[in-house]
Enzyme design. Structure first.
Site, PDB file in Angstrom:
ATOM      1  N   SER A 109     -50.412  51.841  42.396  1.00  0.00           N
ATOM      2  CA  SER A 109     -51.058  52.596  41.335  1.00  0.00           C
ATOM      3  C   SER A 109     -50.243  53.838  40.956  1.00  0.00           C
ATOM      4  O   SER A 109     -49.045  53.748  40.706  1.00  0.00           O
ATOM      5  CB  SER A 109     -52.478  52.957  41.767  1.00  0.00           C
ATOM      6  OG  SER A 109     -53.246  53.373  40.683  1.00  0.00           O
TER       7      SER A 109
ATOM      8  N   ASP B  14     -56.058  42.596  38.180  1.00  0.00           N
ATOM      9  CA  ASP B  14     -56.081  44.040  37.961  1.00  0.00           C
ATOM     10  C   ASP B  14     -56.249  44.330  36.475  1.00  0.00           C
ATOM     11  O   ASP B  14     -55.598  43.706  35.640  1.00  0.00           O
ATOM     12  CB  ASP B  14     -54.776  44.654  38.475  1.00  0.00           C
ATOM     13  CG  ASP B  14     -54.787  46.173  38.441  1.00  0.00           C
ATOM     14  OD1 ASP B  14     -55.870  46.756  38.218  1.00  0.00           O
ATOM     15  OD2 ASP B  14     -53.726  46.772  38.652  1.00  0.00           O
TER      16      ASP B  14
ATOM     17  N   HIS C 264     -56.192  45.218  41.971  1.00  0.00           N
ATOM     18  CA  HIS C 264     -55.343  46.403  42.041  1.00  0.00           C
ATOM     19  C   HIS C 264     -54.825  46.649  43.458  1.00  0.00           C
ATOM     20  O   HIS C 264     -53.688  47.055  43.642  1.00  0.00           O
ATOM     21  CB  HIS C 264     -56.163  47.607  41.562  1.00  0.00           C
ATOM     22  CG  HIS C 264     -55.378  48.828  41.275  1.00  0.00           C
ATOM     23  ND1 HIS C 264     -54.420  48.886  40.281  1.00  0.00           N
ATOM     24  CD2 HIS C 264     -55.408  50.071  41.833  1.00  0.00           C
ATOM     25  CE1 HIS C 264     -53.899  50.101  40.250  1.00  0.00           C
ATOM     26  NE2 HIS C 264     -54.472  50.836  41.180  1.00  0.00           N
TER      27      HIS C 264
END
Length: 442
Positions: A158, A361, A421
């Protein structure tokens, strides 16, 4: 607190220690941790696990950087994703410690157990984050000389990927200058916030293609994303961050609360936050969506209870995650800025760069990742784009495809199927195999 102050959990003790709330802490073979004062009033915490191997020097060293910004590597990354124990303190079969020594760092300062003496000492952009990390790495490799020749990789997730890019570039320069002695072998950017705008602009098409938006919803999300685009193009990055949060709100309203971290799941009603474009509370919404998931109640109890007691070096006035929201707020002006140019510099400098992304994601969807990759000026991009990907079998399901990948020269891309994610959480076996491939163990 002095730079480099460390603690350790003695490897010779082969029993578990019982502590409060019924937790028990199995002793790892060898682990050390400590603080480094990276600036005046800024204290960064790190935690190292030596590889589970007869000789750790035969395996690489991996540093894991969490997202947010404000997510704790030593907490969420460690117990929630790739560390030797899960949040129930049970051994993790897919721990990356089985294939590498793993260094968790609570970064930027103010994250996890890292802390600042005042809000003024918090980092405000990735340049500052990278400068702080150079101080920590210089201290680490100077004290842990046994790792100076071991291949060193930075893996991230991320916003951690955005920070990892800037850190990798500064580390490359530091190694060339000789100010940091290590064998830097590459960086891996997982579901990474490299080009925020490319992610936002593809939310609508991605959700529409997966039947999570109708025509009306697609129009609304597209318009909100264009508002973000306009702010970015005008260099109004603080406003872009605010409008990005508005766009998330539009997505939630039109998808009945789709989970940004895995589109096959749904957010709880309590996590849905509604506000207008002029509402100054947009940062509250962002923190709730993107910091709260990394600081669940059970993890907070673990980190502020048994783990804190075990470590023995956490100052009394420091609470794990206590400054996380301040970290996010401090970085909000830098949040929507792209770092594609930094990735280009890394590739041009010969640094091995890997991009990996989860199929499910949304917040950093694969469509958006592919868009910024195609914008690279790297000389090998044309050849890379002409290549076909290779299928990888799912380690947990014989005969089933678990991922695709392709690599050319010093760039690789992994498409991880059935993962959101947090890839190691969703597809632990596949993530571990990818680690081994990136670090040249397969």
């Amino acid at each position: 607190m002095a730079p480099g102050r460390t603690g350790s959990w003695a490897a010779v003790l082969l029993f578990a220690v019982s502590v409060c709330r019924g937790w028990s802490l199995p002793v790892q073979e060898k682990e050390v941790w400590g603080y480094v004062d990276v600036r005046e009033g800024a204290h960064m915490f790190w935690w190292l696990y030596y590889a589970n191997s007869p000789s750790f020097k035969d395996l690489p060293l991996v540093m894991w950087l969490q997202g947010g910004p404000g997510g704790s590597s030593c907490g969420f990354g460690n117990f929630g994703e790739i560390g030797p124990l899960d949040t129930d303190l049970k051994p993790r079969k897919t721990s990356w410690v089985n294939a590498a020594s793993v260094l968790f760092v609570d970064n930027p300062v103010g994250t996890g157990y890292s802390y600042t003496d005042s809000e003024k000492a918090l980092a405000t952009d990735v340049s500052m984050v990278a400068a702080d990390m150079m101080v920590l790495l210089q201290s680490f490799f100077s004290q842990r000389t046994e790792f100076q020749t071991v291949p060193f990789y930075i893996f991230s997730e991320s916003y951690g990927g955005k920070m990892a890019s800037a850190i990798s570039l500064e580390l490359t320069k530091a190694v060339q200058k000789g100010s940091i002695k290590c064998n830097f072998a590459g960086v891996a950017l997982g579901d990474s916030w490299i080009s925020p705008l490319d992610s936002v602009l593809t939310w609508g098409p991605y959700l529409y293609s997966t039947s999570l938006l109708d025509d009306y919803g697609l129009k609304e999300v597209t318009q909100a994303a264009k508002d973000v685009q306009q702010a970015v193009q005008q260099g109004q990055y603080q406003k872009a961050t605010q409008l990005w949060s508005v766009t998330e709100n539009v997505v939630e309203q039109n998808t009945n609360g789709v989970n940004f971290y895995n589109i096959l799941t749904q957010q709880d009603d309590d996590d849905l936050v509604k506000f207008s474009a002029d509402d100054q509370d947009y940062l509250i919404a962002l923190k709730r969506r993107h910091i709260k998931p990394l600081h669940g109640q059970s993890l907070s109890e673990l980190m502020n209870g048994p783990i804190r007691k075990k470590l023995g070096v956490i100052p009394k006035n420091v609470t794990w995650g206590g400054q996380a929201e301040d970290v996010f707020s401090s970085m909000s002006g830098d949040f929507m800025k792209p770092v594609v140019d930094i990735v280009d510099e890394l590739l041009s400098a010969g640094v091995n760069v890997t991009v990996y992304n989860g199929q499910l994601d949304l917040i950093v969807d694969t469509m958006g990742q592919e868009l910024w990759v195609k914008k690279l000026k790297w000389e090998g991009l044309q050849k890379f784009n002409q290549m076909k990907w290779t299928a990888l079998e799912d380690p947990e399901s014989a005969g089933q495809t678990g991922a695709f990948y392709k690599t050319y020269k010093n760039f690789a891309f992994y498409w991880i199927l059935k993962a959101g994610h947090m890839i190691p959480s969703d597809q632990g076996e596949m993530a571990l195999r990818m680690l081994k491939m990136v670090t040249l163990q397969e």
